[in-house]
Design an enzyme around this catalytic site. Structure first.
Site, PDB file in Angstrom:
ATOM      1  N   HIS A  18      10.324  -8.556   2.346  1.00 23.93           N
ATOM      2  CA  HIS A  18       9.165  -8.261   1.501  1.00 23.93           C
ATOM      3  C   HIS A  18       9.057  -6.774   1.170  1.00 23.93           C
ATOM      4  O   HIS A  18       7.997  -6.295   0.773  1.00 23.93           O
ATOM      5  CB  HIS A  18       7.871  -8.753   2.155  1.00 23.93           C
ATOM      6  CG  HIS A  18       7.909 -10.186   2.574  1.00 23.93           C
ATOM      7  ND1 HIS A  18       7.945 -11.230   1.682  1.00 23.93           N
ATOM      8  CD2 HIS A  18       7.948 -10.751   3.802  1.00 23.93           C
ATOM      9  CE1 HIS A  18       7.998 -12.378   2.338  1.00 23.93           C
ATOM     10  NE2 HIS A  18       8.000 -12.121   3.625  1.00 23.93           N
ATOM     11  N   ARG A  43      -2.194   4.649  -4.911  1.00 21.77           N
ATOM     12  CA  ARG A  43      -1.360   5.810  -4.596  1.00 21.77           C
ATOM     13  C   ARG A  43      -0.163   5.828  -5.534  1.00 21.77           C
ATOM     14  O   ARG A  43       0.008   4.915  -6.340  1.00 21.77           O
ATOM     15  CB  ARG A  43      -0.865   5.721  -3.155  1.00 21.77           C
ATOM     16  CG  ARG A  43      -0.145   4.396  -2.863  1.00 21.77           C
ATOM     17  CD  ARG A  43       0.567   4.377  -1.545  1.00 21.77           C
ATOM     18  NE  ARG A  43       1.015   3.052  -1.151  1.00 21.77           N
ATOM     19  CZ  ARG A  43       2.106   2.453  -1.599  1.00 21.77           C
ATOM     20  NH1 ARG A  43       2.864   3.043  -2.505  1.00 21.77           N
ATOM     21  NH2 ARG A  43       2.449   1.250  -1.167  1.00 21.77           N
ATOM     22  N   LYS A  73      -6.996  -6.715   0.889  1.00 18.22           N
ATOM     23  CA  LYS A  73      -6.534  -7.611  -0.173  1.00 18.22           C
ATOM     24  C   LYS A  73      -7.539  -8.730  -0.421  1.00 18.22           C
ATOM     25  O   LYS A  73      -7.679  -9.207  -1.554  1.00 18.22           O
ATOM     26  CB  LYS A  73      -5.169  -8.188   0.197  1.00 18.22           C
ATOM     27  CG  LYS A  73      -4.052  -7.143   0.265  1.00 18.22           C
ATOM     28  CD  LYS A  73      -2.728  -7.785   0.583  1.00 18.22           C
ATOM     29  CE  LYS A  73      -1.612  -6.757   0.656  1.00 18.22           C
ATOM     30  NZ  LYS A  73      -1.750  -5.849   1.795  1.00 18.22           N
ATOM     31  N   GLU A 112      -1.964 -17.757   1.271  1.00 16.59           N
ATOM     32  CA  GLU A 112      -1.998 -18.197  -0.113  1.00 16.59           C
ATOM     33  C   GLU A 112      -0.703 -18.950  -0.400  1.00 16.59           C
ATOM     34  O   GLU A 112       0.251 -18.876   0.379  1.00 16.59           O
ATOM     35  CB  GLU A 112      -2.144 -17.007  -1.067  1.00 16.59           C
ATOM     36  CG  GLU A 112      -0.975 -16.036  -1.026  1.00 16.59           C
ATOM     37  CD  GLU A 112      -1.225 -14.800  -1.878  1.00 16.59           C
ATOM     38  OE1 GLU A 112      -2.376 -14.532  -2.242  1.00 16.59           O
ATOM     39  OE2 GLU A 112      -0.243 -14.099  -2.189  1.00 16.59           O
TER      40      GLU A 112
END
Length: 639
Positions: free
Chosen positions: A227, A284, A117, A192
């Site tokens: 999540h 994917r 990421k 973040e």
């Protein structure tokens, strides 16, 4: 190139779903399976199957060498990775190609570019895609809170933590890193800003090898637990045309930046005031791809296979129609920290003719080694309101027996005013979970139905059996007791079916599997199913679904455990023990003592009281069964 035989390097519902399309396209199909999956539905759906010795994913579905050898052995000439496992592993894609097999997915270079990421965000920044500014955890201050810690590799909620207090930052970093290392083999974690009440919005992309890239609308996946997505829909509701165009353009730019091919998803976080920020690109097929298929009338797996054969997409995608909503049915207990459930799925029946993607059939076993998702249920209708209503009604009427599931939570979520108004956000369950899991339906009428069904004679029984079934005289009611959710309920009825304690309820008909009652002037049908393996009685009606356990006339003596015993709440693997914990250690109530991993999720085991640890049987790496003794805490005496 032409594909003739496809190996699906996966299991469960996604393997079944891919095999379905492959068969429709005339391809020979090959499944792979671990030892626990030897008789799984995806194996039964394939033309051939190859064993992967072992049980744990690391020994089976994550073994690239075994998967490639399986393809060679079975004569497959292409490999579809599905989602999860090795689907986003660039090395696996390279090895498949090097073996002379066709890889059904994007180029390894594109997977690699988006695998981390942190690296992906650098690439997207260069491509002009909007991003949240990263935060250096070592320099974070009060103004940076709350923070979201995320694993640089992988996804699915693993290695993610929300930090609202700087005092817990180091502990959260260590925990997130350990979880990421265990799940993905990479402990890198970044931070973040955590956006309160943000929305998870994503764009499905499909690209061919000739330079065409489609943006196939948006999806909203904001309803999440830990999540991980629970309810998804397409298109994302409540977005302005300008924002929708911005997301489409950013997704196409992301795909072109890495020369993407095949199906992929670009995920964004959209703030309450409508500002989008790039999260990640999943290289994917997504779990939630069926809602896009429904709205656009496409088979994305078929397009993946055609793109891999070199076919060109039309220059423009088809026009979308209507709205689609998907709910993930999990074998888990939302009221108890989403605890995964294992055991035999006795019945899975969803009415209404909706699309149901599942990897299980009645009688299949849900084991400890894999994700606890039982099925995805998808509704498509001309409007969002209708699609939501249809899905909620179908789930409410579904018969799901043998395991605790999140079915009731799904129904209540779909009917919650905050969801029906079309403005869901990622904090939905944080705000509403307690209310959604505590308001359970009253089992009284279900208990009555179970008792009447148990006493009713079988259809076609002779006169003697019918008299035996309703043998009590009016002055001596029959009594039967059941437990539901830990509470005992008793039903009393008389020889003619009159309910002794409920004069307002009339028995209209009763058989061993179906009871009809008139409740407060309304006729209700109760479907009753007895489980001969467990003794449980499942009662389904428009008033709710209940699992009852008959109370034996002469109960067995109860087993006893020592006070303060910590028992495994589920079968799983001990992944770590609190630092420095040993017999003799002082512990405080609620302190995490050890962590279990089951079905891809970590679960903390907490000290039940303040006191002294007198025994510790848990060892990292050890597999434990449900109810196994993990530790003992001697509670401190109050003076």
């Amino acid at each position: 190139m032409t594909i003739t035989s496809l190996l699906v390097a996966n299991r469960g519902e996604i393997a079944v779903r891919i095999l379905r399309t492959a068969r429709a396209l005339g391809l020979a199909t090959v499944a792979v399976h671990s030892d626990p999956d030897a008789d799984a539905l995806h194996v039964r759906c394939a033309d051939a199957a190859v064993r992967l010795p072992g049980a744990a994913p690391a020994d089976t579905y994550l073994r690239a060498d075994l998967l490639i050898e399986a393809a060679r052995t079975a004569g497959a000439d292409a490999v579809h990775p599905g989602y999860g496992f090795l689907s986003e592993n660039a090395d696996f894609a390279r090895r498949v190609r090097a073996a002379g097999l066709t890889w059904i997915g994007p180029p390894p270079e594109a997977i690699e570019a988006m695998a981390s990421k942190t690296r992906a965000k650098d690439l997207m920044r260069a491509a002009g895609v909007p991003l949240l500014d990263p935060v250096d955890p070592a320099a974070a201050g009060p103004a940076d809170l709350p923070l979201l810690l995320k694993a640089a590799a992988g996804g699915g909620g693993r290695g993610m933590r929300v930090v609202r207090d700087l005092d817990t930052l180091k502990e959260s970093l260590d925990a997130a890193s350990a979880e990421a290392l265990s799940a993905f083999g990479d402990g890198e974690v970044f931070a973040e800003p955590y956006v309160e009440r943000g929305r998870h919005v994503e764009v499905q992309v499909l690209a061919d090898t000739h330079g065409t890239v489609w943006a196939l609308g948006t999806r909203d996946c904001s309803l999440q637990r830990r999540h991980q997505k629970v309810i998804e829909e397409a298109p994302a509701p409540g977005l302005s045309d300008t924002l929708r165009a911005t997301l489409h353009d950013a997704a196409v730019a992301a795909a072109r930046a890495v020369s993407y091919e095949g199906a992929g998803t670009v995920e964004f976080l959209v703030t309450a005031d409508g500002r989008p920020y790039f999260l990640e690109m999943n290289t994917r097929l997504q779990v939630e791809h069926p809602v896009t298929e429904a709205v656009f009338g496409l088979d994305l797996v078929a397009h993946q296979l055609r793109v891999a054969e070199g076919a060109a997409l039309p220059l423009t995608p088809p026009q979308p129609t209507g709205h689609a909503v998907e709910a993930r049915l999990y074998a888990e207990d939302p009221a108890h920290d989403w605890r995964p459930q294992t055991g035999v799925l006795r019945t899975l029946d969803v009415p209404g003719g909706l699309r149901v993607d599942t990897g299980f059939a009645d009688g299949d076993t849900v084991g400890v080694h894999y994700d606890p998702m039982l099925a995805k249920v998808i509704a498509h209708a001309p409007t969002r309101a209708e699609a939501v209503r249809v899905l909620a009604h179908a789930l409410a009427g579904a018969r799901v027996h043998g395991l605790i599931t999140n079915r009731d939570l799904l129904v209540r979520s779909l009917r919650h005013p905050e969801f029906t108004t079309g403005r869901p956000d990622t904090g939905f369950y944080e705000r509403h979970l307690t209310a959604l899991t505590t308001d359970t339906p009253d089992p009284t009428t279900a208990v009555l139905a179970a008792a009447l069904a148990e006493a009713a004679p079988a259809p076609g029984a002779g006169l003697a059996a019918r008299i035996g079934g309703w043998r009590n005289v009016r002055s001596q009611p029959q009594t039967r007791s059941y437990t539901a959710a830990g509470t005992t309920y008793t039903a009393r009825y008389q020889h003619d079916g009159v309910l002794a304690d409920h004069p307002d309820i009339t028995v209209l008909a009763a058989t061993p599997t179906r009871v009809t009652l008139e409740v407060d002037g309304v006729r209700r049908v109760f479907h009753v199913k007895h489980n001969p393996h467990t003794g449980e009685v499942h009662v389904d009606s428009p008033l709710g679904a209940h699992t009852l356990l008959p109370v034996p006339r002469f109960p067995e003596p109860e087993d006893h455990t020592a006070p303060g015993s910590l028992l495994a709440p589920m079968p799983g693997t001990v992944v770590r023990v609190a630092e420095g914990l040993a017999p003799g250690s002082a512990v405080t109530a609620g302190q995490p003592l050890l962590w279990l991993e089951a079905m891809k999720m970590e679960h903390r085991v907490l000290a039940p009281a303040s006191g002294t640890l007198t025994a510790l049987h848990a060892v990292p790496g050890r597999q434990v069964e449900f109810g196994a003794l993990l530790a003992v805490v001697q509670e401190e005496t109050q003076t």
